[in-house]
Write an enzyme that holds these catalytic residues in place. Structure first.
Site, PDB file in Angstrom:
ATOM      1  N   ASP A 172     112.826   5.225 -39.060  1.00 46.21           N
ATOM      2  CA  ASP A 172     112.050   6.180 -38.271  1.00 46.21           C
ATOM      3  C   ASP A 172     111.137   6.896 -39.265  1.00 46.21           C
ATOM      4  OD1 ASP A 172     111.147   7.907 -36.210  1.00 46.21           O
ATOM      5  OD2 ASP A 172     112.637   9.399 -36.782  1.00 46.21           O
TER       6      ASP A 172
ATOM      7  N   GLU B 188     109.561   2.022 -36.266  1.00 45.12           N
ATOM      8  CA  GLU B 188     108.865   2.594 -35.114  1.00 45.12           C
ATOM      9  C   GLU B 188     107.360   2.480 -35.288  1.00 45.12           C
ATOM     10  OE1 GLU B 188     108.246   6.876 -32.886  1.00 45.12           O
ATOM     11  OE2 GLU B 188     110.177   6.477 -33.837  1.00 45.12           O
TER      12      GLU B 188
ATOM     13  N   ASP C 209     116.738  12.288 -36.984  1.00 47.51           N
ATOM     14  CA  ASP C 209     115.943  11.227 -37.609  1.00 47.51           C
ATOM     15  C   ASP C 209     116.790   9.980 -37.854  1.00 47.51           C
ATOM     16  OD1 ASP C 209     113.414  12.736 -37.985  1.00 47.51           O
ATOM     17  OD2 ASP C 209     114.659  13.975 -39.281  1.00 47.51           O
TER      18      ASP C 209
END
Length: 192
Positions: free
Chosen positions: A17, A79, A151
């Site tokens: 992420d 991502e 996160d």
């Protein structure tokens, strides 16, 4: 005499992420359809001078390479970042993401990319899930004793999303359905 089927191979997936201040990471093992937690955490660049972008990117790059060396993942998922309200923040986040992808590729890992919407749908069943819902579902799916940090939960969600998607993607690729687009190509790079 009975022949037993060998157990399916175990693959390790590293989810990322990306973020300039905090990049989440999460590792899972997948054996058949069984998911198992390996590790998760964050790479923080807060100790660096906020104005020193190259130094902060180096922290992300070095952190991902260290994670790769320590845990030896077979593949990674990251991502995809979209433009948000603040163009400057989007550019900085894009640089952090590019740094993360570069680090993964430099380690020889195949990299899959998913949007936050795809990850949320995969993990919670809905694309507008709150961060707390993602944390709770990741905790349940991986049978964790406590909620992972936000996160890290998003990074674990990326890894789980790839674990769910990769068997279908592999079948489509074997059938030639996922062949690379050649239209819009310019000197070997994407132009769309």
């Amino acid at each position: 005499m009975s022949l037993s089927t060998p157990p399916p191979p175990t693959q390790r997936i590293l989810g990322i992420d990306p973020g300039l201040q905090t990049t989440g990471f999460g590792l899972i093992d997948i054996t058949g359809s069984r998911l198992q937690y390996v590790a998760s955490g964050v790479i923080e660049t807060l100790r660096e001078d906020m104005g020193n972008l190259p130094a902060r990117l180096k922290v992300i790059y070095d952190g991902i390479r260290e994670i790769n060396a320590r845990y030896q993942p077979d593949m990674a998922s990251v991502e995809i970042v979209f433009v948000n309200v603040n163009p400057q923040a989007t550019l900085l986040l894009g640089q952090a993401r590019g740094c993360a992808v570069t680090a993964l590729v430099s380690c020889g890992l195949p990299v899959a990319e998913y949007t936050a919407l795809q990850m949320k749908q995969s993990i919670t069943g809905q694309g507008r899930a709150a961060k707390s819902q993602i944390q709770e579902m990741v905790k349940r799916l991986l049978q964790l004793p406590v909620l992972p940090r936000q996160d890290a939960a998003d990074a674990l969600g990326m890894a789980i999303t790839h674990a769910h998607a990769s068997p279908s993607m592999n079948k489509l690729a074997a059938q030639g359905v996922l062949s690379r687009k050649t239209h819009g190509m310019f000197k070997g790079g994407r132009n769309h």
